[in-house]
Design a protein around this motif. Structure first.
Motif, short mmCIF file in Angstrom:
data_model
loop_
_atom_site.label_atom_id
_atom_site.label_comp_id
_atom_site.label_asym_id
_atom_site.label_seq_id
_atom_site.Cartn_x
_atom_site.Cartn_y
_atom_site.Cartn_z
N GLU A 335 0.83 -1.21 0.00
CA GLU A 335 0.00 0.00 0.00
C GLU A 335 0.87 1.26 0.00
O GLU A 335 0.57 2.22 -0.71
N LEU A 336 1.93 1.24 0.77
CA LEU A 336 2.81 2.39 0.82
C LEU A 336 3.48 2.63 -0.54
O LEU A 336 3.60 3.77 -0.99
N ILE A 337 3.87 1.57 -1.19
CA ILE A 337 4.47 1.69 -2.53
C ILE A 337 3.46 2.25 -3.52
O ILE A 337 3.77 3.13 -4.33
N ASP A 338 2.23 1.77 -3.46
CA ASP A 338 1.20 2.26 -4.38
C ASP A 338 0.94 3.75 -4.19
O ASP A 338 0.71 4.48 -5.16
N ILE A 339 0.95 4.21 -2.95
CA ILE A 339 0.71 5.63 -2.68
C ILE A 339 1.74 6.51 -3.37
O ILE A 339 1.42 7.57 -3.93
N HIS A 340 2.99 6.06 -3.36
CA HIS A 340 4.07 6.88 -3.90
C HIS A 340 4.52 6.42 -5.29
O HIS A 340 5.61 6.77 -5.73
N ALA A 341 3.69 5.64 -5.96
CA ALA A 341 4.07 5.10 -7.26
C ALA A 341 4.37 6.22 -8.25
O ALA A 341 3.57 7.14 -8.43
N SER A 342 5.52 6.13 -8.88
CA SER A 342 5.91 7.05 -9.97
C SER A 342 5.85 8.51 -9.56
O SER A 342 5.61 9.39 -10.39
N ALA A 343 6.07 8.79 -8.28
CA ALA A 343 6.03 10.18 -7.82
C ALA A 343 7.28 10.48 -6.99
O ALA A 343 7.65 9.68 -6.14
N PRO A 344 7.93 11.63 -7.23
CA PRO A 344 9.03 12.03 -6.36
C PRO A 344 8.57 12.13 -4.92
O PRO A 344 7.40 12.43 -4.65
N LEU A 345 9.47 11.88 -4.00
CA LEU A 345 9.10 11.84 -2.59
C LEU A 345 9.22 13.21 -1.95
O LEU A 345 10.23 13.89 -2.09
N ASP A 368 8.64 0.18 -9.14
CA ASP A 368 8.63 0.77 -10.48
C ASP A 368 8.47 2.29 -10.40
O ASP A 368 7.65 2.81 -9.64
N GLY A 369 9.24 2.99 -11.21
CA GLY A 369 9.10 4.43 -11.32
C GLY A 369 9.86 5.24 -10.29
O GLY A 369 9.82 6.47 -10.34
N ARG A 370 10.56 4.58 -9.36
CA ARG A 370 11.27 5.34 -8.35
C ARG A 370 12.45 6.09 -8.98
O ARG A 370 13.20 5.54 -9.77
N HIS A 371 12.62 7.34 -8.62
CA HIS A 371 13.68 8.17 -9.18
C HIS A 371 15.04 7.67 -8.71
O HIS A 371 15.20 7.20 -7.57
N ASP A 372 16.06 7.79 -9.58
CA ASP A 372 17.39 7.28 -9.24
C ASP A 372 17.97 7.92 -7.99
O ASP A 372 18.60 7.24 -7.17
N ASP A 373 17.78 9.21 -7.82
CA ASP A 373 18.31 9.87 -6.62
C ASP A 373 17.65 9.32 -5.37
O ASP A 373 18.32 9.12 -4.33
N ASP A 374 16.34 9.10 -5.45
CA ASP A 374 15.63 8.52 -4.30
C ASP A 374 16.13 7.11 -4.02
O ASP A 374 16.33 6.72 -2.86
N ARG A 375 16.36 6.32 -5.07
CA ARG A 375 16.83 4.95 -4.90
C ARG A 375 18.21 4.93 -4.24
O ARG A 375 18.49 4.11 -3.37
N ARG A 376 19.07 5.84 -4.65
CA ARG A 376 20.41 5.89 -4.07
C ARG A 376 20.34 6.18 -2.57
O ARG A 376 21.00 5.51 -1.77
N ILE A 377 19.54 7.15 -2.18
CA ILE A 377 19.40 7.50 -0.77
C ILE A 377 18.87 6.30 0.03
O ILE A 377 19.38 5.95 1.10
N LEU A 378 17.83 5.66 -0.51
CA LEU A 378 17.18 4.56 0.22
C LEU A 378 18.06 3.32 0.28
O LEU A 378 18.17 2.67 1.33
N LEU A 379 18.68 2.95 -0.84
CA LEU A 379 19.52 1.76 -0.85
C LEU A 379 20.76 1.96 0.02
O LEU A 379 21.23 1.00 0.68
N SER A 380 21.30 3.16 0.05
CA SER A 380 22.44 3.43 0.92
C SER A 380 22.06 3.26 2.39
O SER A 380 22.82 2.68 3.18
N ALA A 381 20.88 3.75 2.75
CA ALA A 381 20.41 3.59 4.13
C ALA A 381 20.18 2.12 4.45
O ALA A 381 20.50 1.65 5.55
N ALA A 382 19.61 1.39 3.50
CA ALA A 382 19.36 -0.04 3.73
C ALA A 382 20.67 -0.80 3.91
O ALA A 382 20.79 -1.66 4.80
N ALA A 383 21.68 -0.49 3.08
CA ALA A 383 22.98 -1.16 3.21
C ALA A 383 23.60 -0.86 4.57
O ALA A 383 24.16 -1.76 5.22
N ALA A 384 23.52 0.38 5.01
CA ALA A 384 24.06 0.74 6.32
C ALA A 384 23.33 0.00 7.44
O ALA A 384 23.95 -0.45 8.42
N ARG A 385 22.02 -0.15 7.30
CA ARG A 385 21.26 -0.89 8.32
C ARG A 385 21.62 -2.37 8.32
O ARG A 385 21.81 -2.96 9.39
N TYR A 386 21.69 -2.96 7.15
CA TYR A 386 22.09 -4.36 7.09
C TYR A 386 23.45 -4.57 7.77
O TYR A 386 23.65 -5.52 8.53
#
Length: 643
Positions: A335-345, A368-386
């Motif tokens: 549901e959270l993904i659907d809310i923000h689908a194809s939209a900058p955060l 799908d549709g997540r902006h590259d800058d947003d993906r970089r921020i989120l994946l970096s945080a996920a890697a740090a958490r892991y």
């Protein structure tokens, strides 16, 4: 989905420019309305003296438009005489005397000098006052209950229709709904509602007596609830406006009528998106969005007509802001993904994501549709958490993609990935090479921020550590952010900076000493009592992970210990000391010392903080490096750091 999963906020077709109806025939009138309502959300555009003298030039321009008079462009008063020594009002004996002297000119002129325009617009604002009681200027309170200014205003209002009308508009700007449509619901007592209704009825009587459209607008602004008079007037003007046969005055009256009907009834007409100018659409969209969240929570029902509400969104920025509110009702990551689908955060959406598990952050980033800058921020945080959680395989799997998304740093990151390091060391060095290798997801409140949360801006800009502070680990920030998004009066301080509030009506309310009541039932995340209903987002809080991501043993601590262990191991043996990359190790130790100054890390097994041990190693075993020359002291993070 059982809740609103707004594909609603992906409806881009509804973003037609305001007044696109009739090929821009009503554009100038719409711009006037926008200029007034964008100040404080009401037709009365002034009344805010928190840092400067205010004016109601645009409100007077609208009055003249409604009354069929020439445009004097009194709104230019906003930019005239910014320098106090040049203020022509200083030469006047009194505010009322200046206004009275210029009133005949205002009524008869077809053009005005800058001085006269400024004086009329400013003094008209200064003579209007809330007074001692509702509708006070129409009654006869004992003179001792009135100030000299109030007595002068009452006398003028009884002689001059314009002053009387301004007092009506002033009264409407102090009504409960002026501070939030969702705050006024169910709050007005019967006597208050009757008082507003009586004042509105008097205004409608003046309109029916032929005194002009301005009086119909005054009545509409004072209606405390939906009434047949509002609908009747709206229907009278609808055909002429939509058939392009109305003049600008009728269009302005119809647009105000629709705005007030949206406030009182919440029922969206199919033509509203085209008829309402952009700022009035924005105001209606945000007010109805906040009310929809409260009402849906109260009734345990989905939001109302999602598609109809979406048509009012004037632009993508408004949609991104609304997505923050909708996110509180997402019970699953889908549901959270659907809310923000194809939209900058929106930056507040980034902050909200901090309660997710690392797995869910990755899922959200890869939607799908997540902006590259947003993906970089989120994946970096996920890697740090892991990495902080000891899940090195999961962290390592994300590194190549993060490197590919980090164009400016890709060469250095690729070099780390290709070096022959153990997995934990490779991850630690990779994270150190990132601009902000934090488990704490943040984004600067930049271009998407049309509703500035100044307190949050300062919190983000003063962020020091890499790990989650207590307000994020406890998820208590969600309650704060929800209440700020709803603009509850108890959270208005979030909008205050050094020069007043970032939202005009809050600044004006502060000046007037107004503090509206909050809704009777405020959603809780999670519920604070057994009989309370929590928001659905509480189901996504990764409590187990959050508890392990604090500064004492978080990602900064893990990175620091991996680097210190590497330096100790390689420098213990002469072969490694002579033939390994001493500068690389020294640079990493220098970074660990810097981490110690910004993160409240626990001590190592030897009882020393990682930063202290890194400093000792750097200056004893790597003393001949440039990093050692730069590192003359180490600092323990104390009261400056989050814990």
């Amino acid at each position: 989905m059982k809740h609103l999963i707004p594909c609603l906020l992906c409806l881009c077709a509804s973003t037609a420019t305001a007044q696109s109806i009739c090929d821009g025939q009503y554009a100038q009138a719409g711009a006037l309305l926008d200029a007034a309502y964008s100040q404080n959300g009401t037709l009365h555009a002034g009344g805010n003296y928190w840092h400067r003298r205010d004016n109601i030039g645009v409100t007077l321009d609208i009055y003249r438009l409604l009354q069929g008079l020439d445009d004097l462009n009194l709104r230019r008063a906003e930019t005239i005489y910014q320098e106090f020594p040049d203020d022509p009002l200083l030469e006047e004996s009194s505010v009322h005397a200046a206004f009275t002297r210029l009133l005949p000119t205002f009524q008869r002129a077809t053009e005005l000098s800058d001085d006269d325009a400024y004086l009329i617009a400013t003094t008209a604002d200064m003579i209007t006052t809330s007074g001692p009681a509702f509708g006070w200027w129409l009654t006869d309170p004992p003179l001792q209950e009135l100030t000299e200014r109030e007595r002068a205003t009452r006398d003028l209002a009884r002689e001059e229709p314009l002053v009387n009308w301004l007092q009506y508009i002033m009264a409407a700007s102090d009504a409960p709904w002026a501070y939030g449509w969702h705050l006024s619901s169910g709050r007005a007592s019967n006597s208050e509602a009757q008082a507003y209704q009586a004042l509105a009825s008097r205004a409608f009587d003046d309109y029916r007596a032929g005194d002009g459209l301005a009086w119909a607008v005054a009545g509409l602004s004072l209606m405390s609830h939906n009434a047949p008079a509002m609908i009747s007037l709206s229907e009278d003007w609808f055909d002429d406006v939509t058939d392009c046969g109305a003049d600008a005055a009728t269009y302005a009256a119809y647009a105000i009528a629709r705005f007030e009907i949206l406030r009182a009834q919440g029922s969206i007409h199919s033509a509203d998106a085209d008829v309402l100018p952009s700022e009035m659409r924005r105001l209606a969209f945000e007010q109805l969005s906040m009310g929809a969240l409260l009402n849906a929570h109260r009734d345990h029902q989905p939001f109302g007509s999602a598609e109809a509400l979406a048509t009012l969104a004037p632009d993508d920025t408004a949609r991104h802001w609304a997505n923050v509110g909708h996110s509180f009702r997402a019970a699953t990551i889908e549901e959270l993904i659907d809310i923000h689908a194809s939209a900058p955060l929106d930056p507040r959406s980034f902050r909200l994501l901090n309660i997710l598990s690392a797995d869910n952050i990755v899922a959200f980033a890869n939607a799908d549709g997540r902006h590259d800058d947003d993906r970089r921020i989120l994946l970096s945080a996920a890697a740090a958490r892991y990495f902080a959680l000891g899940q090195d395989d999961a962290a390592a799997a994300l590194l190549p993609e993060i490197a590919a998304l980090s164009a400016e740093d890709s060469d250095g990151l690729d070099a780390i990935l290709s070096a022959r390091h153990p997995k934990d060391r490779r991850i630690a060095l990779f994270l150190l090479a990132l601009p902000d290798p934090a488990t704490w997801i943040t984004a600067d409140l930049g271009p998407y921020d049309w509703s500035p949360d100044i307190a949050l801006t300062q919190r983000i800009r003063t962020k020091r550590g890499l790990d989650l502070p207590f307000e994020l680990r406890s998820a208590s920030y969600l309650q704060r952010d929800l209440e700020v998004w709803l603009r509850l009066p108890s959270r208005w301080d979030a909008y205050f900076g050094m020069r007043g509030a970032s939202l005009g009506y809050i600044d004006r309310a502060h000046w007037r000493g107004v503090q509206p009541n909050a809704p009777r039932r405020i959603p809780q995340i999670p519920p604070q009592s057994p009989d309370a209903q929590g928001m659905e987002l509480a189901h996504l809080i990764a409590w187990d992970e959050l508890a392990r991501l604090g500064p004492s043993h978080g990602v900064a601590w893990r990175i620091s210990n991996v680097v210190v262990d590497w330096a100790e191991t390689d420098s213990d043996r002469l072969f490694f000391r002579l033939f390994t990359q001493s500068e690389d190790i020294a640079d990493a130790l220098e970074q660990v010392i810097a981490l110690q100054a910004r993160n409240a890390m626990a001590s190592r097994a030897d009882g020393k903080p990682p930063g202290q041990r890194a400093f000792e190693l750097l200056n004893r075993r790597y003393y001949d490096t440039a990093a050692a020359a730069r590192s003359v002291v180490w600092q323990r993070c104390s009261n400056r750091c989050d814990e």
